[in-house]
Design a protein around this motif. Structure first.
Motif, PDB file in Angstrom:
ATOM      1  N   ARG A   1      34.896  28.093  42.597  1.00  0.00           N
ATOM      2  CA  ARG A   1      34.039  28.990  41.446  1.00  0.00           C
ATOM      3  C   ARG A   1      34.163  30.428  41.818  1.00  0.00           C
ATOM      4  O   ARG A   1      34.314  31.161  40.736  1.00  0.00           O
ATOM      5  CB  ARG A   1      32.916  28.339  41.039  1.00  0.00           C
ATOM      6  N   LEU A   2      33.707  30.794  42.805  1.00  0.00           N
ATOM      7  CA  LEU A   2      33.676  32.022  43.231  1.00  0.00           C
ATOM      8  C   LEU A   2      34.926  33.039  43.003  1.00  0.00           C
ATOM      9  O   LEU A   2      34.976  33.970  42.558  1.00  0.00           O
ATOM     10  CB  LEU A   2      33.107  32.313  44.614  1.00  0.00           C
ATOM     11  N   ALA A   3      35.883  32.483  43.434  1.00  0.00           N
ATOM     12  CA  ALA A   3      37.344  32.889  43.508  1.00  0.00           C
ATOM     13  C   ALA A   3      37.857  33.113  41.975  1.00  0.00           C
ATOM     14  O   ALA A   3      38.359  34.345  41.506  1.00  0.00           O
ATOM     15  CB  ALA A   3      38.403  32.077  44.142  1.00  0.00           C
ATOM     16  N   ALA A   4      37.391  32.311  41.183  1.00  0.00           N
ATOM     17  CA  ALA A   4      38.000  32.196  39.677  1.00  0.00           C
ATOM     18  C   ALA A   4      37.112  33.499  39.007  1.00  0.00           C
ATOM     19  O   ALA A   4      37.584  34.162  38.389  1.00  0.00           O
ATOM     20  CB  ALA A   4      37.209  31.065  38.910  1.00  0.00           C
ATOM     21  N   LYS A   5      35.656  33.859  39.587  1.00  0.00           N
ATOM     22  CA  LYS A   5      34.936  34.974  38.970  1.00  0.00           C
ATOM     23  C   LYS A   5      35.372  36.263  39.359  1.00  0.00           C
ATOM     24  O   LYS A   5      35.204  37.210  38.595  1.00  0.00           O
ATOM     25  CB  LYS A   5      33.501  34.558  39.170  1.00  0.00           C
ATOM     26  N   ARG A   6      36.173  36.191  40.267  1.00  0.00           N
ATOM     27  CA  ARG A   6      36.666  37.507  41.069  1.00  0.00           C
ATOM     28  C   ARG A   6      37.654  38.247  40.001  1.00  0.00           C
ATOM     29  O   ARG A   6      38.069  39.378  39.922  1.00  0.00           O
ATOM     30  CB  ARG A   6      37.207  37.534  42.454  1.00  0.00           C
ATOM     31  N   HIS A   7      38.308  37.335  39.269  1.00  0.00           N
ATOM     32  CA  HIS A   7      39.468  37.438  38.542  1.00  0.00           C
ATOM     33  C   HIS A   7      39.094  38.354  37.148  1.00  0.00           C
ATOM     34  O   HIS A   7      39.965  38.660  36.430  1.00  0.00           O
ATOM     35  CB  HIS A   7      40.136  36.438  38.193  1.00  0.00           C
ATOM     36  N   GLY A   8      37.630  38.373  36.868  1.00  0.00           N
ATOM     37  CA  GLY A   8      37.266  38.980  35.601  1.00  0.00           C
ATOM     38  C   GLY A   8      37.427  38.208  34.515  1.00  0.00           C
ATOM     39  O   GLY A   8      37.433  36.787  34.470  1.00  0.00           O
ATOM     40  N   THR A   9      37.322  38.702  33.328  1.00  0.00           N
ATOM     41  CA  THR A   9      37.072  37.984  32.062  1.00  0.00           C
ATOM     42  C   THR A   9      38.562  37.766  31.226  1.00  0.00           C
ATOM     43  O   THR A   9      39.699  38.660  31.440  1.00  0.00           O
ATOM     44  CB  THR A   9      36.394  38.867  31.048  1.00  0.00           C
ATOM     45  N   TRP A  10      38.748  36.416  30.789  1.00  0.00           N
ATOM     46  CA  TRP A  10      40.177  36.199  30.161  1.00  0.00           C
ATOM     47  C   TRP A  10      39.754  35.941  28.694  1.00  0.00           C
ATOM     48  O   TRP A  10      38.870  35.715  28.253  1.00  0.00           O
ATOM     49  CB  TRP A  10      40.663  34.830  30.926  1.00  0.00           C
ATOM     50  N   ASP A  11      40.966  36.322  27.986  1.00  0.00           N
ATOM     51  CA  ASP A  11      40.896  36.231  26.498  1.00  0.00           C
ATOM     52  C   ASP A  11      41.336  34.618  26.096  1.00  0.00           C
ATOM     53  O   ASP A  11      40.928  33.971  25.183  1.00  0.00           O
ATOM     54  CB  ASP A  11      41.893  37.240  25.862  1.00  0.00           C
TER      55      ASP A  11
END
Ligand SMILES: C[S@@+](CC[C@H](N)C(=O)[O-])C[C@H]1O[C@@H](n2cnc3c(N)ncnc32)[C@H](O)[C@@H]1O
Length: 288
Positions: free
Chosen positions: A208-218
């Motif tokens: 989950r942490l790695a996913a959050k490092r990528h910022g926001t997706w449309d």
């Protein structure tokens, strides 16, 4: 010579399937024991191991543990995919969701799409083709980011190469093939303009942490992988998507997947064959 199959006992299956689940969220029910047995027997042969107890020990300790996990996921994941898979859903993306989003982002001209569990890249490349033909000459005005991720390094290597067999393009319209691929009669190579639009990265949906490092997706596409997870893992993954999706963003899942019973953070967009969801606004916290 085909190496002989090494049989897996019930306790070995239970230990191994738990290790796999803890690492990746992939749930192997007992009925799928034969898949683990057949896909990993060959690996045991390569490692000159005599039985699955030795393999489990290798995964549980020792300096090669990490590498072996990767090797194992390369072998046990089901990477079935194709370009333009489920065209009805992709139509909803291209003709409905995308135009609305382009309008909503007309000021920033920035669009970010994540294809999670993208296997060999067919899905994010399909989205890139759809964007390319939608934007046409306006492409250069936009900053488009399309990220394809998967747990399988082997699948991602194929994705980066951009070279496919006729099996991968079996549901691709001829006009797309003519416009975006070249062929030597056997393999189909994707054009450079589309390949440049997509980047690939290894990512485990359990992280989950790695996913959050990528910022926001449309837009997030996550199709045909939730079926391998149990409700707990599905809930974790869907909650993560909710956290990293823009407030007006859209989540697409596979046509045989349902998230209604595991989350109340998304509502289904009422389009037939769309299998797409929008985020519900977070409930307002009342002041004490
Ligand atoms: C059946 S393919 C789906 C590919 C594509 N999304 C589609 O619908 O055509 C499922 C993919 O999920 C990947 N996968 C399975 N567990 C995963 C995990 N925990 N994290 C990331 N990818 C995973 C597999 O490696 C496989 O490539």
């Amino acid at each position: 010579m085909t190496p002989s199959r090494i049989s897996m006992t019930q306790p070995q299956f239970e230990k191994l399937s738990k290790i796999i689940y803890d690492r990746s969220g992939i749930h192997f029910p007992e009925a799928k024991k034969y898949i683990l047995e057949s896909r990993l027997s060959h690996r045991l042969g390569e490692l000159e191991l005599e039985n699955f107890d030795q393999y489990i020990a290798l995964l549980s300790m020792g300096p090669y543990q990490q590498d072996e996990f990767q090797e194992m996921f390369n072998r046990i994941t089901i990477n079935e995919t194709s370009f333009f898979r489920n065209d009805a859903q992709l139509d909803v993306f291209e003709k409905q969701v995308l135009p609305e989003l382009l309008e909503a982002r007309a000021r920033t001209k920035r669009l970010r799409i994540w294809s999670a569990a993208c296997s060999t890249g067919d899905e994010p490349y399909t989205l890139a083709i759809q964007l390319h033909r939608t934007l046409g000459v306006r492409m250069s005005d936009w900053t488009i980011e399309i990220l394809g991720t998967d747990i399988s390094e082997r699948a991602l290597n194929i994705a980066s190469e951009g070279k496919y067999t006729s099996y991968s393009i079996r549901t691709t319209p001829k006009t797309v093939l003519d416009r975006y691929f070249t062929t030597d009669g056997r393999n189909f190579t994707l054009s450079e303009d589309i390949r440049r639009m997509v980047t690939f990265e290894k990512h485990n949906l359990k992280d989950r942490l790695a996913a959050k490092r990528h910022g926001t997706w449309d837009i997030i596409f996550c199709r045909n992988v939730l079926i391998y997870f149990d409700d707990d893992m599905k809930r974790q993954v869907i909650n993560t998507f909710c956290d990293v999706l823009a407030p007006d963003g859209t989540l697409f899942i596979g046509h045989s997947e349902r998230i209604k019973d595991i989350t109340d953070r998304f509502e289904q967009i009422p389009v037939p064959q769309g299998f797409c969801y929008r985020k519900l606004a977070a409930p307002m916290k009342l002041a004490a």
